[in-house]
Design a protein around this motif. Structure first.
Motif, PDB file in Angstrom:
ATOM      1  N   LYS A 117       0.818  -1.205   0.000  1.00 23.09           N
ATOM      2  CA  LYS A 117       0.000   0.000   0.000  1.00 23.09           C
ATOM      3  C   LYS A 117       0.858   1.264   0.000  1.00 23.09           C
ATOM      4  N   LYS A 118       0.194   2.407  -0.061  1.00 27.58           N
ATOM      5  CA  LYS A 118       0.882   3.694  -0.207  1.00 27.58           C
ATOM      6  C   LYS A 118       1.805   4.008   0.964  1.00 27.58           C
ATOM      7  N   GLU A 119       1.588   3.391   2.112  1.00 27.30           N
ATOM      8  CA  GLU A 119       2.465   3.636   3.263  1.00 27.30           C
ATOM      9  C   GLU A 119       3.846   2.989   3.102  1.00 27.30           C
ATOM     10  N   MET A 120       3.978   2.097   2.129  1.00 26.48           N
ATOM     11  CA  MET A 120       5.244   1.408   1.907  1.00 26.48           C
ATOM     12  C   MET A 120       6.244   2.313   1.207  1.00 26.48           C
ATOM     13  N   ASP A 121       7.520   2.096   1.501  1.00 29.70           N
ATOM     14  CA  ASP A 121       8.583   2.767   0.752  1.00 29.70           C
ATOM     15  C   ASP A 121       8.440   2.365  -0.718  1.00 29.70           C
ATOM     16  N   PRO A 122       8.413   3.335  -1.639  1.00 31.28           N
ATOM     17  CA  PRO A 122       8.203   2.991  -3.059  1.00 31.28           C
ATOM     18  C   PRO A 122       9.276   2.084  -3.634  1.00 31.28           C
ATOM     19  N   ASP A 123      10.507   2.175  -3.132  1.00 31.72           N
ATOM     20  CA  ASP A 123      11.554   1.285  -3.621  1.00 31.72           C
ATOM     21  C   ASP A 123      11.309  -0.158  -3.168  1.00 31.72           C
ATOM     22  N   PRO A 173      17.001  -3.797 -19.250  1.00 28.06           N
ATOM     23  CA  PRO A 173      16.800  -3.721 -17.797  1.00 28.06           C
ATOM     24  C   PRO A 173      17.539  -4.790 -16.997  1.00 28.06           C
ATOM     25  N   VAL A 174      17.654  -6.015 -17.542  1.00 29.61           N
ATOM     26  CA  VAL A 174      18.334  -7.080 -16.801  1.00 29.61           C
ATOM     27  C   VAL A 174      19.835  -6.810 -16.741  1.00 29.61           C
ATOM     28  N   THR A 175      20.431  -6.472 -17.882  1.00 28.00           N
ATOM     29  CA  THR A 175      21.857  -6.150 -17.891  1.00 28.00           C
ATOM     30  C   THR A 175      22.135  -4.927 -17.032  1.00 28.00           C
ATOM     31  N   TRP A 176      21.231  -3.938 -17.084  1.00 26.54           N
ATOM     32  CA  TRP A 176      21.396  -2.730 -16.257  1.00 26.54           C
ATOM     33  C   TRP A 176      21.440  -3.095 -14.778  1.00 26.54           C
ATOM     34  N   ARG A 177      20.533  -3.989 -14.358  1.00 26.36           N
ATOM     35  CA  ARG A 177      20.521  -4.388 -12.941  1.00 26.36           C
ATOM     36  C   ARG A 177      21.813  -5.074 -12.557  1.00 26.36           C
ATOM     37  N   HIS A 178      22.328  -5.914 -13.442  1.00 23.17           N
ATOM     38  CA  HIS A 178      23.592  -6.593 -13.126  1.00 23.17           C
ATOM     39  C   HIS A 178      24.762  -5.615 -13.108  1.00 23.17           C
ATOM     40  N   LEU A 179      24.667  -4.553 -13.884  1.00 19.44           N
ATOM     41  CA  LEU A 179      25.713  -3.540 -13.885  1.00 19.44           C
ATOM     42  C   LEU A 179      25.679  -2.682 -12.630  1.00 19.44           C
ATOM     43  N   PHE A 180      24.473  -2.255 -12.255  1.00 18.85           N
ATOM     44  CA  PHE A 180      24.354  -1.218 -11.232  1.00 18.85           C
ATOM     45  C   PHE A 180      23.544  -1.626 -10.003  1.00 18.85           C
ATOM     46  N   GLY A 181      22.966  -2.821 -10.011  1.00 18.99           N
ATOM     47  CA  GLY A 181      22.097  -3.172  -8.897  1.00 18.99           C
ATOM     48  C   GLY A 181      20.671  -2.826  -9.223  1.00 18.99           C
ATOM     49  N   PHE A 182      19.908  -2.471  -8.206  1.00 15.05           N
ATOM     50  CA  PHE A 182      18.467  -2.224  -8.358  1.00 15.05           C
ATOM     51  C   PHE A 182      18.198  -1.118  -9.372  1.00 15.05           C
ATOM     52  N   GLN A 183      17.299  -1.415 -10.346  1.00 11.42           N
ATOM     53  CA  GLN A 183      16.889  -0.385 -11.302  1.00 11.42           C
ATOM     54  C   GLN A 183      15.765   0.431 -10.701  1.00 11.42           C
ATOM     55  N   ARG A 184      16.009   1.671 -10.418  1.00  6.65           N
ATOM     56  CA  ARG A 184      15.049   2.522  -9.726  1.00  6.65           C
ATOM     57  C   ARG A 184      13.895   2.896 -10.640  1.00  6.65           C
ATOM     58  N   PHE A 239      12.000  -9.917   4.772  1.00 10.98           N
ATOM     59  CA  PHE A 239      13.011  -9.163   4.037  1.00 10.98           C
ATOM     60  C   PHE A 239      12.792  -7.678   4.276  1.00 10.98           C
ATOM     61  N   GLN A 240      13.887  -6.944   4.441  1.00 15.92           N
ATOM     62  CA  GLN A 240      13.781  -5.503   4.665  1.00 15.92           C
ATOM     63  C   GLN A 240      14.899  -4.789   3.904  1.00 15.92           C
ATOM     64  N   LEU A 241      14.582  -3.592   3.442  1.00 18.91           N
ATOM     65  CA  LEU A 241      15.576  -2.844   2.676  1.00 18.91           C
ATOM     66  C   LEU A 241      16.673  -2.310   3.586  1.00 18.91           C
ATOM     67  N   TYR A 242      16.297  -1.890   4.784  1.00 23.94           N
ATOM     68  CA  TYR A 242      17.270  -1.424   5.771  1.00 23.94           C
ATOM     69  C   TYR A 242      16.609  -1.417   7.140  1.00 23.94           C
ATOM     70  N   ASP A 243      17.406  -1.233   8.177  1.00 26.26           N
ATOM     71  CA  ASP A 243      16.916  -1.285   9.550  1.00 26.26           C
ATOM     72  C   ASP A 243      16.540   0.125  10.013  1.00 26.26           C
ATOM     73  N   ALA A 244      15.341   0.546   9.643  1.00 24.71           N
ATOM     74  CA  ALA A 244      14.881   1.881  10.006  1.00 24.71           C
ATOM     75  C   ALA A 244      14.682   2.023  11.504  1.00 24.71           C
ATOM     76  N   ILE A 298       8.373  -1.448  -2.663  1.00 24.87           N
ATOM     77  CA  ILE A 298       7.291  -1.911  -3.543  1.00 24.87           C
ATOM     78  C   ILE A 298       7.865  -2.370  -4.877  1.00 24.87           C
ATOM     79  N   ALA A 299       8.715  -1.535  -5.472  1.00 22.17           N
ATOM     80  CA  ALA A 299       9.278  -1.852  -6.783  1.00 22.17           C
ATOM     81  C   ALA A 299      10.143  -3.115  -6.728  1.00 22.17           C
ATOM     82  N   ILE A 300      10.942  -3.245  -5.668  1.00 26.16           N
ATOM     83  CA  ILE A 300      11.799  -4.422  -5.523  1.00 26.16           C
ATOM     84  C   ILE A 300      10.949  -5.683  -5.386  1.00 26.16           C
ATOM     85  N   THR A 301       9.940  -5.631  -4.540  1.00 21.75           N
ATOM     86  CA  THR A 301       9.094  -6.805  -4.319  1.00 21.75           C
ATOM     87  C   THR A 301       8.401  -7.228  -5.598  1.00 21.75           C
TER      88      THR A 301
END
Length: 220
Positions: free
Chosen positions: A17-23, A209-220, A134-139, A25-28
């Motif tokens: 939902k909207k309360e989630m960090d958008p990143d 997009p797949v090669t980009w992710r392998h180059l740089f990590g998460f595609q924002r 799973f968590q993106l970071y320890d807020a 959401i995108a990662i999941t």
């Protein structure tokens, strides 16, 4: 029968939902999409929780009947900050949720996919491991949000493509330790193909997009 990707994402969006960090959401959503292509249908059991909902969970096994399910009171869970998800695998064609634990190889698939996007896994916790978590970071403890890499431009980059941003080409060249010419030439194509082979990708010299992710990590 494995549920369709559209159905999997529709079910996940009910939790993300909207309360989630958008990143987060995108990662999941990205992990659900990737694993669905591998025949592994992943769902979201828990995402954002209010402090009141967290306190209600904390009461289970203490002041309410049942087994203890959490050691975090309201405000002490990263779910309360919208940076965490708990996941499961759909069974029986999507009719049943199956929560995995080691040494299930399907859990290893999920963990590997999540960690490629810099998600931390609750199974790595020394005490009270939380395998679905799973968590993106320890807020909760003030850990800063990680830098997630440059944003994918939305269309593939390759030799001969029109209107390419030279800044992005220089980013690719820098990542591959090449001279920063800003030109997508045959030399860059060869190095991209070599990079793709090293990462077991289709060696076509195209930065999608797949090669980009392998180059740089998460595609924002």
């Amino acid at each position: 029968m494995i549920p369709s990707l559209d159905w999997l994402l529709e079910q996940a969006d009910r939790k993300l939902k909207k309360e989630m960090d958008p990143d987060v959401i995108a990662i999941t959503r990205a992990v659900i999409t990737e694993l669905a292509a591998e025949g592994l249908p992943v769902g979201v059991a828990q995402a954002f929780r209010t402090k009141q909902e967290q306190d209600a969970l904390y009461a289970i096994g203490r002041t309410r009947p049942g087994k203890i399910v959490t050691y975090a009171k309201g405000g002490a869970s990263n779910h309360n900050f919208g940076v965490a998800v708990d996941v499961f695998v759909y069974a029986d064609g999507g009719k049943r949720a199956e929560f995995l634990a080691p040494p299930d190889p399907r859990l290893k698939q999920i963990v590997a996919a999540m960690k490629r996007y810099h998600m931390q896994w609750g199974g790595d916790w020394g005490s009270f491991p939380d395998y679905p978590h799973f968590q993106l970071y320890d807020a909760v403890n003030g850990q800063p949000k990680p830098l997630l890499g440059p944003r994918y431009p939305g269309r593939p980059l390759f030799a001969g493509a029109e209107r390419m941003d030279r800044t992005l080409i220089r980013l690719i060249q820098k990542r591959l330790r090449l001279p920063l010419t800003g030109q997508f030439d045959w030399k860059l194509t060869q190095f991209i193909e070599q990079f793709q082979r090293q990462h077991r990708l289709a060696a076509d010299g195209v930065v999608g997009p797949v090669t980009w992710r392998h180059l740089f990590g998460f595609q924002r």
